[in-house]
Every structure is written in C-alpha cells, then in structure tokens.
Design a protein around this motif. Structure first.
Motif, PDB file in Angstrom:
ATOM      1  N   LEU A 110       0.847  -1.187   0.000  1.00 18.72           N
ATOM      2  CA  LEU A 110       0.000   0.000   0.000  1.00 18.72           C
ATOM      3  C   LEU A 110       0.882   1.236   0.000  1.00 18.72           C
TER       4      LEU A 110
ATOM      5  N   GLU B 212       0.604   5.367   0.191  1.00 15.18           N
ATOM      6  CA  GLU B 212      -0.263   6.508   0.464  1.00 15.18           C
ATOM      7  C   GLU B 212       0.379   7.790  -0.071  1.00 15.18           C
TER       8      GLU B 212
ATOM      9  N   CYS C 224      -4.533   6.034  -1.628  1.00 15.56           N
ATOM     10  CA  CYS C 224      -3.815   4.819  -1.233  1.00 15.56           C
ATOM     11  C   CYS C 224      -3.961   3.817  -2.369  1.00 15.56           C
TER      12      CYS C 224
ATOM     13  N   MET D 280     -10.923  -1.680   2.316  1.00 15.36           N
ATOM     14  CA  MET D 280      -9.805  -0.754   2.507  1.00 15.36           C
ATOM     15  C   MET D 280     -10.250   0.309   3.497  1.00 15.36           C
TER      16      MET D 280
ATOM     17  N   TRP E 105      -9.041   3.705   6.297  1.00 20.28           N
ATOM     18  CA  TRP E 105      -8.110   4.734   6.735  1.00 20.28           C
ATOM     19  C   TRP E 105      -8.160   4.805   8.261  1.00 20.28           C
TER      20      TRP E 105
ATOM     21  N   ARG F  30     -13.553   4.594  -3.726  1.00 19.52           N
ATOM     22  CA  ARG F  30     -12.613   3.594  -4.225  1.00 19.52           C
ATOM     23  C   ARG F  30     -12.824   3.447  -5.716  1.00 19.52           C
TER      24      ARG F  30
ATOM     25  N   CYS G  68      -3.220   3.814   5.650  1.00 18.87           N
ATOM     26  CA  CYS G  68      -4.116   3.005   4.838  1.00 18.87           C
ATOM     27  C   CYS G  68      -3.980   1.548   5.269  1.00 18.87           C
TER      28      CYS G  68
END
Length: 115
Positions: free
Chosen positions: A4, A6, A22, A34, A36, A71, A94
C-alpha cells in the motif's frame, strides 16, 4: 502480498481540504476492504473510514459530514477531507484486508491542521 502506498498528506489551515490516496499493488486475489486509520501524538490509532469491496462505507462519528471515502476499480482508495480541524492532525494510515484473512498497512502520511 499487498503493498500500500499513500499520498496526499500535508499541512493546511483550519477549514481547508486535503485528499489522501492509497494505491494497492502486489499479488492477491481479492481486496475485501480498505480503510483509513489515523494516529494523533500520544493517542491510539483509530479507524476513520472504511469501504468494502461492494462499496459500503463507514465513517467515524467525528468525521461524518466532512470526510468521504471512495474507491476506484484499480484498487485505489481515496479519503476526501473537507473542513479540516486541528483535531484531525495525525499520521493517516491506509489498511487493506485481502484474500479474506490477510492484512496490509501503508507507511502512513502526515496530516497537520493548524488553527
């Protein structure tokens, strides 16, 4: 394994906006969700927002009405942060759940909101 990355953190004034991104890459069959998280100095890491593979979202009460999570179909998740407050300051991480039972974390990106 999922990696991942970010981006999008920075320093802003109260009331301004930032957009975090991310991007997930690597070897996996499915990314289930996913999320945060953020961690302020001296505090525990907390969930800010999450989005499932089906598009369902959840937001912490402290950011509802100001943050949105989305997303795309390329395994990138975004956190749009509007009306930022000093209490939003922290390192934003993330997180992804993939292949049902595995988890990955990004390296974190700093968000600083000054009054």
């Amino acid at each position: 394994q999922v990696q991942l990355v970010e981006s999008g953190g920075g320093s802003v004034q109260t009331g301004e906006s930032l957009r975090l991104s991310c991007a997930a890459s690597g070897s996996f069959s499915t990314i289930n969700s996913m999320n945060w998280y953020r961690q302020a100095p001296g505090k525990q890491r907390e969930l800010v927002a999450g989005i499932s593979s089906g598009g369902s979202t959840n937001l912490a009460d402290s950011v509802k009405g100001r943050f949105t999570i989305s997303r795309d179909n390329q395994n990138t998740v975004y956190l749009q942060m509007n009306s930022l407050k000093p209490e939003d300051t922290g390192v934003y991480y993330c997180n992804a759940r993939y292949n049902t039972v595995r988890y990955a974390w990004g390296q974190g990106t700093q968000v600083t909101v000054s009054s």
